[in-house]
Design a protein around this motif. Structure first.
Motif, PDB file in Angstrom:
ATOM      1  N   ILE A  45      -7.735 -18.227 -40.376  1.00 56.23           N
ATOM      2  CA  ILE A  45      -8.727 -17.197 -40.674  1.00 56.23           C
ATOM      3  C   ILE A  45      -8.345 -16.473 -41.955  1.00 56.23           C
ATOM      4  CG2 ILE A  45      -9.764 -15.039 -39.849  1.00 56.23           C
ATOM      5  CD1 ILE A  45      -9.312 -15.993 -37.016  1.00 56.23           C
ATOM      6  N   GLY A  46      -9.329 -16.209 -42.766  1.00 55.59           N
ATOM      7  CA  GLY A  46      -9.104 -15.381 -43.948  1.00 55.59           C
ATOM      8  C   GLY A  46      -9.935 -14.121 -43.804  1.00 55.59           C
ATOM      9  N   TYR A  47      -9.305 -12.966 -43.959  1.00 55.44           N
ATOM     10  CA  TYR A  47     -10.017 -11.717 -43.683  1.00 55.44           C
ATOM     11  C   TYR A  47      -9.920 -10.795 -44.891  1.00 55.44           C
ATOM     12  CZ  TYR A  47     -10.801  -7.093 -41.568  1.00 55.44           C
ATOM     13  OH  TYR A  47     -11.235  -5.830 -41.297  1.00 55.44           O
TER      14      TYR A  47
ATOM     15  N   HIS B 223      -5.102 -19.688 -48.478  1.00 54.43           N
ATOM     16  CA  HIS B 223      -4.530 -20.591 -47.471  1.00 54.43           C
ATOM     17  C   HIS B 223      -5.596 -21.514 -46.869  1.00 54.43           C
ATOM     18  CE1 HIS B 223      -5.995 -17.020 -45.488  1.00 54.43           C
ATOM     19  NE2 HIS B 223      -6.023 -17.655 -44.336  1.00 54.43           N
ATOM     20  N   GLN B 224      -6.730 -21.639 -47.536  1.00 52.41           N
ATOM     21  CA  GLN B 224      -7.821 -22.520 -47.122  1.00 52.41           C
ATOM     22  C   GLN B 224      -8.205 -22.334 -45.655  1.00 52.41           C
ATOM     23  OE1 GLN B 224      -5.884 -26.152 -48.309  1.00 52.41           O
ATOM     24  NE2 GLN B 224      -7.092 -26.210 -50.173  1.00 52.41           N
ATOM     25  N   PRO B 225      -8.656 -21.131 -45.329  1.00 48.75           N
ATOM     26  CA  PRO B 225      -9.000 -20.867 -43.934  1.00 48.75           C
ATOM     27  C   PRO B 225     -10.280 -21.589 -43.527  1.00 48.75           C
ATOM     28  CG  PRO B 225      -9.587 -19.002 -45.302  1.00 48.75           C
ATOM     29  CD  PRO B 225      -8.871 -19.954 -46.190  1.00 48.75           C
ATOM     30  N   LYS B 226     -10.352 -21.925 -42.249  1.00 46.71           N
ATOM     31  CA  LYS B 226     -11.575 -22.547 -41.728  1.00 46.71           C
ATOM     32  C   LYS B 226     -12.668 -21.497 -41.587  1.00 46.71           C
ATOM     33  CE  LYS B 226      -9.401 -25.961 -38.741  1.00 46.71           C
ATOM     34  NZ  LYS B 226      -9.104 -26.217 -37.321  1.00 46.71           N
ATOM     35  N   LEU B 227     -12.226 -20.282 -41.240  1.00 40.95           N
ATOM     36  CA  LEU B 227     -13.188 -19.207 -41.030  1.00 40.95           C
ATOM     37  C   LEU B 227     -12.831 -18.042 -41.949  1.00 40.95           C
ATOM     38  CD1 LEU B 227     -15.519 -17.960 -39.366  1.00 40.95           C
ATOM     39  CD2 LEU B 227     -13.788 -17.072 -37.809  1.00 40.95           C
TER      40      LEU B 227
END
Lengths: 302, 441
Positions: free
Chosen positions: A75-77, A148-152
C-alpha cells in the motif's frame, strides 16, 4: 476481482463511532473515489485500510487476503497533511521510506533514479527538503508514496496546493500508474476531479456509506430525466402530455419526462412541426449535485 | 527487526551529523577548559594583590622579634611606632593596624583597629587578618600563661575512624574510601540526572516535532508505532553514548591542558581554601594522603560497579525516555500546556537528585534503602550508593523492580504514543491519556 474489500467495518472511539458499518469494494485497476463531507469518517477508514489502526468489527481484505502486517509494503499512502523530515536530503529521505516499505538498498536506489529522472529533478537529490518549495515537496511526497510500487495507492486530496501544471502532471501520473496495474483510492472534496478521474465512488456520511457504485450507475440512479434541446423555429403550441417544461427560451428548451422514451416522442413532434434541431442532450446530475443532495438528505433523516 | 534497525540508524545519523550536535560536543569540553583557565587566572590575580600594612603594637603582642617586617598570607606587616596619625600620610602603607594591649588575659574578646581609606573590606581580607592575629594572640597568651609549646601542640589529636566489620558487612572501609565513594556516587547520580533530562527531553521534542510535522502518519503506514518509538529511544541513546564517550576522552585532556596553561597549582588551590575556611593547612596536609586516595580508587570494585551502573543507566533512560515519548506524542503546539504535561515526569527526577545529596552522606539510611527500590528514583539513587557496597539483596531487588518497571512503562508509553501521535488539535489532559491506554489498535 477486487483489490480491496471492506466489509461491515466499525471503528469506535471513546465518545463517538467514527466508522459505522461501512462496506464497499474497490475493483482491481480502478480509480476509486472515496467521498464524504468533513468529519464523515474518511480518515478513520483510510487509517484502517493502511493498517495504522485496526477495525473494531468487520473485515478488510487486500487482494483477497485479510489485512495483515505484511501489507504495508503493498500500500502507498499519501496523507492529506503532507509531512517529510525537513532536514533530510531528498535522496536519502526517499531511500529511507522505500526501505521501510521493504525494498533493498539496491532496489531503492534504482527506483529513486527512475523517479528523479522521470520528473527531471536529479539535481534535487542532495538538497534538503526544507530548501524545496511547497510544490516541489509535494512531488517528493508523491514519489515517496509510489516508490515501492504499491498495488493499492491511497491519495488523500492529492491535488491540494498544486498549481494547474502540476495538477495535470499528477493526473497523468495517476493514469499511468493505473495502466501499469495499480489501483487507486482517491479521497477528495473536489467533485469535478472525481467526475473526471474516478470510475467508481463510495460516499461516506456520518460514518456510514450512503452511496456506492460505478460513477455512471450512480448518475443514472440520480438522474431526473431531463433533456436539453437547442433549436431554430417555432415550438408547437401544444406539447405531448407526460412532458413538463422546466425552462424555455427562443432557442433552448429543457424538459422533464416520466419515461426516457417520451423524449423521443417530443423530439419526433418537433421534427414533424418543422422545427430545426441543433442539439439534443440528456442532463445528468453532476457528482457534486448528487453529493450535496445525499448529504442533505441524510441530515434531515438524522 | 530490520525496520527497527533502519529507524535507529536514521535517528542516530541525523542527529550526529547535525551542526548543533558537533558544536555542543566539541565546545562543552573547550568551555570547561576555558572556564578553568579563567578561574586559575583569577585565583592567581587575587594572590598577587599585595597589601602593606603598618602595625602599631605598643604592648608587644607580636613579640619582641628583631625582624620588623613579616610576610604572611600575601600580606606584609611592618611594625612601626608612634601614633596612627604619624603614618596616615605614608604612601607605603595601605592600612594601619592598631593592636591595643590585652587587659584581661582570660578575656575571649579582642578588637583590632584597622585604619584605612578603603571602603568596605573584602571578606577574604578580613578573614586573613583575623586568622593571622588570632594566631599571634594564641602565641602571646600561651607565653603569658607560661604554657609549654609542645604540650599545647599535643592537645590537638587527630582521630581517625576505622570501622571493623561484623558478619557479612563489607570489610575495611577507611575514611578515604568513604570520601571516594561519596565522590563516585555523586558523580554517577549526576550523570544519570543529566542523561535522563538531556536525552529524555531530546526524545520528547523529536516525537512532538514528528507529530506536528505530520511525517508520523507516513511513518506509521509503513512501520508499527512501537517500532518508531523504540527506534527513536535507542537511536537517541546511542547519540548520548557517543557524546559521553567523546567527552570522556576530551575533558580529561583539556583538563590537563588547562592546568598547564593557567598554572593552577593544586597546593595553591588548597592554600586558598584553607585560608577561607580558617583551617590550618598543616592539619589538612596530614589528613590528605594522595597515595592512599589513588589506592582507594583502585580498590573500588569496578567490575561490579560499572556493569551495574550501565544496567541502571539503560533502565533509567529507557523508563524515563519512553514516558517522555508518550508525553511528547500527546503534545500540540501549545507550549504552556506542554509544560504541565512534562512536570509529572521531571519532578521525580529532580526529587531523586535532592535525595541523592542526602544518600551519599547516609548511604544506609532507611530513605536511601527505600529510594533505591522505587523505580523512579533507583536509577539515580542506587548508582550513588554502589560505591558504599550496599547489601546484595537490595541490589538484586532494586534491579528486578527496575527491569519490571521498564517493561511496564515502555508498554504503557507505547499505548499512549500510538494514539497520541495521530490525535490533533485536542487539549490533552491526564484523564484523556488514561483513556488512550484502553483504546484498541
Amino acid at each position: 476481482m477486487n483489490i480491496l474489500d471492506v466489509k461491515n467495518v466499525v471503528k469506535r472511539y471513546s465518545n463517538h463511532t467514527a466508522v459505522n458499518d461501512v462496506s464497499f469494494s474497490v475493483p482491481k485497476g480502478c480509480i476509486f473515489g472515496l467521498l464524504g463531507p468533513n468529519g464523515a469518517g474518511k480518515t478513520s477508514l483510510i487509517r484502517i485500510i493502511t493498517g495504522i489502526t485496526r477495525a473494531d468489527e468487520g473485515i478488510v481484505s487486500l487482494d483477497g487476503g485479510e489485512l495483515n502486517h505484511r501489507h504495508p509494503s503493498q500500500i502507498g499512502y499519501m496523507p492529506e497533511e503532507r509531512g517529510l523530515y525537513k532536514k533530510m536530503k531528498v535522496g536519502e529521505h526517499l531511500i529511507y521510506l522505500a526501505r521501510l516499505k521493504g525494498l533493498s538498498l539496491q532496489e531503492a536506489k534504482k527506483e529513486l533514479n527512475y523517479w528523479l529522472e522521470k520528473f527531471d529533478i536529479q539535481s534535487w537529490r542532495k538538497k534538503r527538503i526544507e530548501e524545496l518549495s511547497k510544490g516541489m515537496q509535494q512531488k517528493v511526497q508523491f514519489i515517496s508514496t509510489v516508490i515501492h510500487q504499491p498495488k493499492l495507492l491511497i491519495l488523500d486530496e492529492p491535488f491540494s496546493g498544486l498549481d494547474p501544471i502540476n495538477t495535470n502532471l499528477m493526473k497523468e501520473e495517476i493514469f499511468e500508474l493505473k495502466t501499469k496495474g495499480a489501483s487507486i483510492i482517491l479521497s477528495t472534496h473536489r467533485m469535478e476531479q472525481v467526475e473526471e478521474i474516478c470510475e467508481n465512488v463510495v460516499l461516506i456520511n456520518q460514518g456510514k456509506n450512503v452511496l456506492d457504485g460505478p460513477v455512471k450507475e450512480v448518475k443514472e440512479k440520480f438522474k431526473e430525466h431531463k433533456f436539453r434541446i437547442k433549436y431554430q423555429g417555432t415550438l408547437p403550441a401544444s406539447l405531448p402530455h407526460n412532458i413538463t417544461i422546466v425552462t424555455r427560451s427562443d432557442e433552448e428548451i429543457t424538459i422533464q419526462v416520466k419515461d426516457d422514451k417520451d423524449s423521443n416522442i417530443f423530439l419526433y413532434t418537433l421534427i414533424q412541426q418543422g422545427v430545426f434541431i441543433q442539439s439534443f442532450e440528456e442532463i445528468l446530475p453532476s457528482v457534486n449535485e448528487i453529493f450535496i443532495q445525499v448529504v442533505e438528505q441524510s441530515k434531515t433523516i438524522a | 527487526m530490520e525496520k527497527l534497525w533502519l529507524i535507529i540508524k536514521r535517528e542516530y545519523s541525523s542527529r550526529v551529523k547535525k551542526k548543533s550536535f558537533i558544536i555542543t560536543t566539541l565546545l562543552t569540553p573547550i568551555a570547561i577548559g576555558l572556564f578553568m583557565i579563567a578561574a586559575g587566572l583569577l585565583i592567581n590575580y587575587e594572590g598577587e594583590e599585595q597589601r602593606h600594612i603598618a602595625v602599631l603594637d605598643d604592648a608587644n603582642i607580636l613579640g619582641t622579634d628583631s625582624i620588623n617586617i613579616k610576610e604572611e598570607n600575601g600580606l606584609t606587616f611592618e611594625k612601626v611606632t608612634g601614633s596612627v596619625n604619624d603614618h596616615i600620610e605614608n604612601e607605603k602603607f595601605n592600612a594601619i593596624l592598631e593592636l591595643p594591649p590585652i587587659a584581661q588575659l582570660k578575656s575571649k574578646e579582642y578588637t583590632v583597629k584597622y585604619h584605612s581609606s578603603e571602603g568596605i573590606l573584602g571578606i577574604g581580607l578580613i578573614n586573613k587578618i583575623e586568622n593571622e592575629k588570632e594566631k599571634n594572640i594564641y602565641q602571646y597568651k600561651a607565653d603569658a600563661f607560661g604554657f609549654n609549646k609542645d604540650s599545647l601542640e599535643s592537645l590537638k589529636t587527630q582521630v581517625t575512624l576505622d570501622r571493623e566489620s561484623i558478619g557479612d558487612a563489607p570489610k575495611n572501609i577507611s575514611s578515604e574510601a568513604s570520601i571516594i565513594a561519596t565522590g563516585i556516587g555523586g558523580a554517577m547520580g549526576f550523570i544519570m540526572y543529566f542523561a535522563v533530562f538531556l536525552y529524555g527531553m531530546m526524545v520528547m521534542r523529536s516525537v512532538t516535532e514528528e507529530k506536528t510535522n505530520r511525517i508520523v502518519e507516513v511513518m506509521v503506514s509503513s512501520v508499527k508505532p512501537f517500532q518508531l518509538m523504540m527506534g527513536k529511544i535507542i537511536g537517541v541513546a546511542l547519540v548520548g553514548l557517543t557524546q559521553v564517550a567523546i567527552w570522556a576522552i576530551l575533558i580529561p585532556i583539556i583538563f590537563f591542558i588547562a592546568i598547564a596553561v593557567s598554572g593552577i597549582d593544586m597546593t595553591q588551590a588548597q592554600d586558598m581554601q584553607s585560608q577561607m575556611g580558617g583551617v590550618d593547612i598543616k592539619e589538612l596536609e596530614s589528613q590528605f594522603n594522595p597515595a592512599k586516595f589513588v589506592q582507594e580508587i583502585f580498590n573500588q570494585n569496578w567490575l561490579v560497579i560499572i556493569p551495574l551502573f550501565i544496567i541502571y543507566f539503560i533502565g533509567g533512560y529507557m523508563m524515563y525516555s519512553s514516558l517522555f515519548a508518550a508525553v511528547g506524542s500527546a503534545m500540540n503546539d501549545d507550549l504552556s500546556e506542554n509544560q504541565s504535561l512534562t512536570l509529572p515526569i521531571t519532578l521525580p527526577v529532580i526529587a531523586a537528585l535532592y535525595m541523592m545529596f542526602s544518600v551519599v552522606q547516609n548511604p544506609n539510611s532507611s530513605m536511601a534503602v527505600w529510594a533505591s527500590l522505587v523505580p523512579f528514583f533507583s536509577p539515580i539513587i542506587m548508582p550513588a550508593r554502589l560505591a558504599f557496597e550496599p547489601p546484595l539483596w537490595q541490589i538484586v531487588l532494586s534491579v528486578v523492580i527496575l527491569i519490571a518497571s521498564v517493561i511496564f512503562f515502555v508498554w504503557l508509553s507505547a499505548r499512549i504514543y500510538r494514539v497520541g501521535i495521530l490525535m490533533y488539535g485536542k487539549k490533552v489532559t491526564f484523564k484523556e491519556l488514561g483513556k488512550w491506554l484502553f483504546y484498541k489498535d
